[in-house]
Motif scaffolding. Structure first.
Motif, PDB file in Angstrom:
ATOM      1  N   VAL A  88      -3.291   0.803   2.330  1.00 35.26           N
ATOM      2  CA  VAL A  88      -1.982   0.146   2.284  1.00 35.26           C
ATOM      3  C   VAL A  88      -0.919   1.034   2.921  1.00 35.26           C
ATOM      4  N   ASP A  89      -0.964   2.340   2.666  1.00 32.91           N
ATOM      5  CA  ASP A  89       0.009   3.237   3.294  1.00 32.91           C
ATOM      6  C   ASP A  89      -0.132   3.238   4.813  1.00 32.91           C
ATOM      7  N   ALA A  90      -1.362   3.246   5.298  1.00 31.62           N
ATOM      8  CA  ALA A  90      -1.589   3.197   6.747  1.00 31.62           C
ATOM      9  C   ALA A  90      -1.031   1.900   7.325  1.00 31.62           C
ATOM     10  N   MET A  91      -1.274   0.795   6.628  1.00 28.50           N
ATOM     11  CA  MET A  91      -0.779  -0.496   7.089  1.00 28.50           C
ATOM     12  C   MET A  91       0.754  -0.516   7.067  1.00 28.50           C
ATOM     13  N   CYS A  92       1.354  -0.026   5.992  1.00 28.10           N
ATOM     14  CA  CYS A  92       2.823   0.006   5.900  1.00 28.10           C
ATOM     15  C   CYS A  92       3.414   0.864   7.020  1.00 28.10           C
ATOM     16  N   SER A  93       2.809   2.000   7.269  1.00 28.39           N
ATOM     17  CA  SER A  93       3.275   2.884   8.337  1.00 28.39           C
ATOM     18  C   SER A  93       3.281   2.153   9.672  1.00 28.39           C
ATOM     19  N   ASN A 146       7.000  -5.741  -1.601  1.00 25.78           N
ATOM     20  CA  ASN A 146       5.791  -6.186  -2.307  1.00 25.78           C
ATOM     21  C   ASN A 146       4.679  -5.130  -2.228  1.00 25.78           C
ATOM     22  N   TYR A 147       5.058  -3.851  -2.215  1.00 29.11           N
ATOM     23  CA  TYR A 147       4.101  -2.744  -2.103  1.00 29.11           C
ATOM     24  C   TYR A 147       3.047  -2.777  -3.218  1.00 29.11           C
ATOM     25  N   ASP A 148       3.466  -2.977  -4.466  1.00 29.82           N
ATOM     26  CA  ASP A 148       2.510  -3.016  -5.581  1.00 29.82           C
ATOM     27  C   ASP A 148       1.534  -4.179  -5.423  1.00 29.82           C
ATOM     28  N   GLU A 149       2.021  -5.305  -4.941  1.00 32.99           N
ATOM     29  CA  GLU A 149       1.152  -6.460  -4.686  1.00 32.99           C
ATOM     30  C   GLU A 149       0.118  -6.121  -3.609  1.00 32.99           C
ATOM     31  N   LEU A 150       0.529  -5.367  -2.593  1.00 36.22           N
ATOM     32  CA  LEU A 150      -0.402  -4.964  -1.534  1.00 36.22           C
ATOM     33  C   LEU A 150      -1.457  -3.992  -2.061  1.00 36.22           C
ATOM     34  N   LEU A 151      -1.065  -3.096  -2.963  1.00 33.46           N
ATOM     35  CA  LEU A 151      -2.055  -2.187  -3.571  1.00 33.46           C
ATOM     36  C   LEU A 151      -3.095  -2.964  -4.373  1.00 33.46           C
ATOM     37  N   GLU A 152      -2.635  -3.954  -5.120  1.00 35.42           N
ATOM     38  CA  GLU A 152      -3.567  -4.790  -5.889  1.00 35.42           C
ATOM     39  C   GLU A 152      -4.467  -5.583  -4.933  1.00 35.42           C
ATOM     40  N   PRO A 197       9.949   6.586   0.460  1.00 34.00           N
ATOM     41  CA  PRO A 197       8.580   6.157   0.155  1.00 34.00           C
ATOM     42  C   PRO A 197       8.376   4.691   0.542  1.00 34.00           C
ATOM     43  N   TYR A 198       7.149   4.343   0.944  1.00 32.82           N
ATOM     44  CA  TYR A 198       6.854   2.964   1.349  1.00 32.82           C
ATOM     45  C   TYR A 198       7.195   1.981   0.231  1.00 32.82           C
ATOM     46  N   ARG A 199       7.014   2.398  -1.016  1.00 28.82           N
ATOM     47  CA  ARG A 199       7.293   1.522  -2.161  1.00 28.82           C
ATOM     48  C   ARG A 199       8.765   1.074  -2.158  1.00 28.82           C
ATOM     49  N   GLU A 200       9.662   1.883  -1.616  1.00 30.44           N
ATOM     50  CA  GLU A 200      11.077   1.516  -1.551  1.00 30.44           C
ATOM     51  C   GLU A 200      11.400   0.633  -0.347  1.00 30.44           C
ATOM     52  N   ILE A 201      10.592   0.697   0.677  1.00 32.46           N
ATOM     53  CA  ILE A 201      10.846  -0.076   1.900  1.00 32.46           C
ATOM     54  C   ILE A 201      10.162  -1.435   1.841  1.00 32.46           C
ATOM     55  N   VAL A 202       8.923  -1.441   1.394  1.00 30.68           N
ATOM     56  CA  VAL A 202       8.136  -2.676   1.341  1.00 30.68           C
ATOM     57  C   VAL A 202       8.269  -3.251  -0.068  1.00 30.68           C
TER      58      VAL A 202
END
Length: 129
Positions: free
Chosen positions: A4-9, A112-118, A105-110
């Motif tokens: 997910v971090d790679a994708m967000c980046s 729905n970051y937690d949804e992507l981790l799930e 942090p990606y969690r602050e930018i994206v």
């Protein structure tokens, strides 16, 4: 590795056109959501490709090391030391001009970051059977 971090980046770089280390660091990027359908497609493709690659390398009895941009940015010197150990070269002080452009942090930018981790956990479970 967090896929997910790679994708967000990648998505952030594509949306902002921030691709190289000569750009100024950015902390005022507006938040946004990543489409979960496209994320699912990305995760399936990425995880299956990674699994296939690792299986082939193991079957060929190849030595290999897996590196990610996120890993390098999190701890440059330790990652470079790992590469030096893998290559069997003498450890020495290394310097890098690479810098992470997104300081938040990606969690602050994206949003729905937690949804992507799930989603990543779910896709990994489906792929692993």
């Amino acid at each position: 590795e967090c896929t997910v971090d790679a994708m967000c980046s990648w998505v952030i770089a594509k949306r902002t056109n921030l691709w190289n280390s000569v750009s100024p660091r950015h902390s005022h990027l507006p938040s946004f959501a990543i489409d979960t359908d496209r994320a699912t497609e990305y995760l399936i493709r990425h995880l299956l490709y990674r699994q296939l690659t690792l299986t082939c390398l193991r079957q060929l009895n190849c030595r290999f090391i897996c590196l990610t941009y996120e890993q390098m940015m999190a701890n440059k010197q330790e990652t470079l030391n790992d590469v030096a150990d893998f290559l069997g070269v003498t450890e020495c002080r290394r310097y890098s001009r690479l810098q992470k452009l997104m300081v938040r942090p990606y969690r602050e930018i994206v949003t729905n970051y937690d949804e992507l981790l799930e989603l990543e956990r779910s896709v990994k479970q489906r792929i692993q059977g």
